[in-house]
Design a protein around this motif. Structure first.
Motif, PDB file in Angstrom:
ATOM      1  N   UNK A 145     -17.954   1.605  15.503  1.00  0.00           N
ATOM      2  CA  UNK A 145     -17.046   1.115  16.528  1.00  0.00           C
ATOM      3  C   UNK A 145     -15.649   0.747  16.068  1.00  0.00           C
ATOM      4  N   UNK A 146     -15.385   0.821  14.791  1.00  0.00           N
ATOM      5  CA  UNK A 146     -14.039   0.525  14.297  1.00  0.00           C
ATOM      6  C   UNK A 146     -13.191   1.794  14.441  1.00  0.00           C
ATOM      7  N   UNK A 147     -12.078   1.705  15.115  1.00  0.00           N
ATOM      8  CA  UNK A 147     -11.277   2.903  15.349  1.00  0.00           C
ATOM      9  C   UNK A 147     -10.512   3.302  14.086  1.00  0.00           C
ATOM     10  N   UNK A 148     -10.375   4.591  13.878  1.00  0.00           N
ATOM     11  CA  UNK A 148      -9.678   5.112  12.700  1.00  0.00           C
ATOM     12  C   UNK A 148      -8.193   4.746  12.728  1.00  0.00           C
ATOM     13  N   UNK A 197      -4.941  -0.710   6.485  1.00  0.00           N
ATOM     14  CA  UNK A 197      -4.760  -0.491   5.048  1.00  0.00           C
ATOM     15  C   UNK A 197      -3.277  -0.471   4.664  1.00  0.00           C
ATOM     16  N   UNK A 198      -2.392  -0.296   5.622  1.00  0.00           N
ATOM     17  CA  UNK A 198      -0.967  -0.319   5.310  1.00  0.00           C
ATOM     18  C   UNK A 198      -0.476  -1.724   4.960  1.00  0.00           C
ATOM     19  N   UNK A 199      -1.316  -2.709   5.178  1.00  0.00           N
ATOM     20  CA  UNK A 199      -0.938  -4.090   4.874  1.00  0.00           C
ATOM     21  C   UNK A 199      -1.532  -4.586   3.565  1.00  0.00           C
ATOM     22  N   UNK A 200      -2.123  -3.695   2.769  1.00  0.00           N
ATOM     23  CA  UNK A 200      -2.634  -4.092   1.458  1.00  0.00           C
ATOM     24  C   UNK A 200      -1.472  -4.599   0.607  1.00  0.00           C
ATOM     25  N   UNK A 223      -3.783   4.704  -2.283  1.00  0.00           N
ATOM     26  CA  UNK A 223      -5.091   5.363  -2.342  1.00  0.00           C
ATOM     27  C   UNK A 223      -5.889   5.115  -1.069  1.00  0.00           C
ATOM     28  N   UNK A 224      -5.825   3.895  -0.551  1.00  0.00           N
ATOM     29  CA  UNK A 224      -6.496   3.606   0.712  1.00  0.00           C
ATOM     30  C   UNK A 224      -5.913   4.440   1.849  1.00  0.00           C
ATOM     31  N   UNK A 225      -4.592   4.564   1.872  1.00  0.00           N
ATOM     32  CA  UNK A 225      -3.951   5.372   2.914  1.00  0.00           C
ATOM     33  C   UNK A 225      -4.384   6.837   2.829  1.00  0.00           C
ATOM     34  N   UNK A 226      -4.447   7.372   1.637  1.00  0.00           N
ATOM     35  CA  UNK A 226      -4.893   8.762   1.471  1.00  0.00           C
ATOM     36  C   UNK A 226      -6.325   8.924   1.966  1.00  0.00           C
ATOM     37  N   UNK A 227      -7.174   7.972   1.586  1.00  0.00           N
ATOM     38  CA  UNK A 227      -8.587   8.064   1.952  1.00  0.00           C
ATOM     39  C   UNK A 227      -8.788   7.916   3.450  1.00  0.00           C
ATOM     40  N   UNK A 228      -8.171   6.906   4.039  1.00  0.00           N
ATOM     41  CA  UNK A 228      -8.291   6.715   5.492  1.00  0.00           C
ATOM     42  C   UNK A 228      -7.552   7.832   6.224  1.00  0.00           C
ATOM     43  N   UNK A 229      -6.442   8.298   5.664  1.00  0.00           N
ATOM     44  CA  UNK A 229      -5.712   9.410   6.270  1.00  0.00           C
ATOM     45  C   UNK A 229      -6.563  10.659   6.380  1.00  0.00           C
ATOM     46  N   UNK A 237      -7.704  12.288  15.900  1.00  0.00           N
ATOM     47  CA  UNK A 237      -7.063  11.291  16.757  1.00  0.00           C
ATOM     48  C   UNK A 237      -5.559  11.260  16.536  1.00  0.00           C
ATOM     49  N   UNK A 238      -5.097  12.002  15.536  1.00  0.00           N
ATOM     50  CA  UNK A 238      -3.667  12.132  15.256  1.00  0.00           C
ATOM     51  C   UNK A 238      -3.417  13.552  14.789  1.00  0.00           C
ATOM     52  N   UNK A 239      -2.190  14.001  14.908  1.00  0.00           N
ATOM     53  CA  UNK A 239      -1.845  15.336  14.434  1.00  0.00           C
ATOM     54  C   UNK A 239      -1.904  15.362  12.911  1.00  0.00           C
ATOM     55  N   UNK A 240      -2.532  16.391  12.372  1.00  0.00           N
ATOM     56  CA  UNK A 240      -2.670  16.519  10.918  1.00  0.00           C
ATOM     57  C   UNK A 240      -1.308  16.536  10.243  1.00  0.00           C
ATOM     58  N   UNK A 241      -0.356  17.245  10.838  1.00  0.00           N
ATOM     59  CA  UNK A 241       0.962  17.341  10.207  1.00  0.00           C
ATOM     60  C   UNK A 241       1.654  15.993  10.138  1.00  0.00           C
ATOM     61  N   UNK A 242       1.436  15.126  11.129  1.00  0.00           N
ATOM     62  CA  UNK A 242       2.074  13.806  11.121  1.00  0.00           C
ATOM     63  C   UNK A 242       1.475  12.894  10.044  1.00  0.00           C
ATOM     64  N   UNK A 243       0.154  12.916   9.930  1.00  0.00           N
ATOM     65  CA  UNK A 243      -0.498  12.078   8.917  1.00  0.00           C
ATOM     66  C   UNK A 243      -0.139  12.575   7.521  1.00  0.00           C
ATOM     67  N   UNK A 244      -0.181  13.896   7.316  1.00  0.00           N
ATOM     68  CA  UNK A 244       0.158  14.456   6.003  1.00  0.00           C
ATOM     69  C   UNK A 244       1.609  14.152   5.633  1.00  0.00           C
ATOM     70  N   UNK A 245       2.493  14.253   6.610  1.00  0.00           N
ATOM     71  CA  UNK A 245       3.904  13.947   6.338  1.00  0.00           C
ATOM     72  C   UNK A 245       4.057  12.488   5.929  1.00  0.00           C
ATOM     73  N   UNK A 246       3.354  11.611   6.609  1.00  0.00           N
ATOM     74  CA  UNK A 246       3.388  10.185   6.286  1.00  0.00           C
ATOM     75  C   UNK A 246       2.893   9.947   4.858  1.00  0.00           C
TER      76      UNK A 246
END
Length: 136
Positions: free
Chosen positions: A27-30, A37-40, A48-54, A62-71
């Motif tokens: 039930x935890x949304x991605x 994890x951006x607040x670590x 590393x957390x961002x890469x893993x959760x990304x 739930x998000x565009x792959x290109x947007x997450x990869x760019x981030x």
């Protein structure tokens, strides 16, 4: 190229990815995980957390792959140490290789999108490698 400890770290990060996938089923949304994890506090664990959760975020669609990869690629300069930076970029390349938004991929995108993502990751890895070579 990676040492034994580097390969063990990748294995542990894969286990963490499975944990994040399980959290989605509980039930935890991605998107909430990605934001959390951006607040670590420390930059290296955060990246590393961002890469893993990304990776889980892209798979969830739930998000565009290109947007997450760019981030994720834009955060690469956050690691200034050449060895740590190279390892992090290697991890990013490993987890994103099956998620590149190509035309024939299950993820959206066109040929320019995938080439931009590959060129960004390759460019940062090359710069880290040249810095490492000159430092030794």
């Amino acid at each position: 190229m990676l040492s034994y400890s580097g390969m063990r770290a990748f294995d542990e990060l894969r286990k963490l990815e499975v944990f994040f996938k399980e959290e989605k089923r509980h039930g935890c949304s991605v998107p909430d995980l990605y934001e959390l994890v951006q607040h670590a506090a420390k930059i290296l664990p955060r990246l590393y957390l961002l890469c893993t959760v990304g990776s889980v975020y892209i798979k969830s669609k739930e998000a565009l792959a290109k947007d997450v990869l760019k981030d994720l690629v834009e955060m690469c300069p956050g690691v200034q140490h050449p060895i740590f930076g190279f390892f992090r970029k290697s991890y990013l390349a490993q987890i994103s290789r099956d998620k590149l938004p190509d035309i024939s991929s299950e993820y959206e995108g066109d040929s320019d999108t995938v080439m931009d993502a590959v060129e960004n990751v390759r460019g940062w890895m090359t710069s880290c490698l040249s810095i490492t070579t000159h430092a030794s």
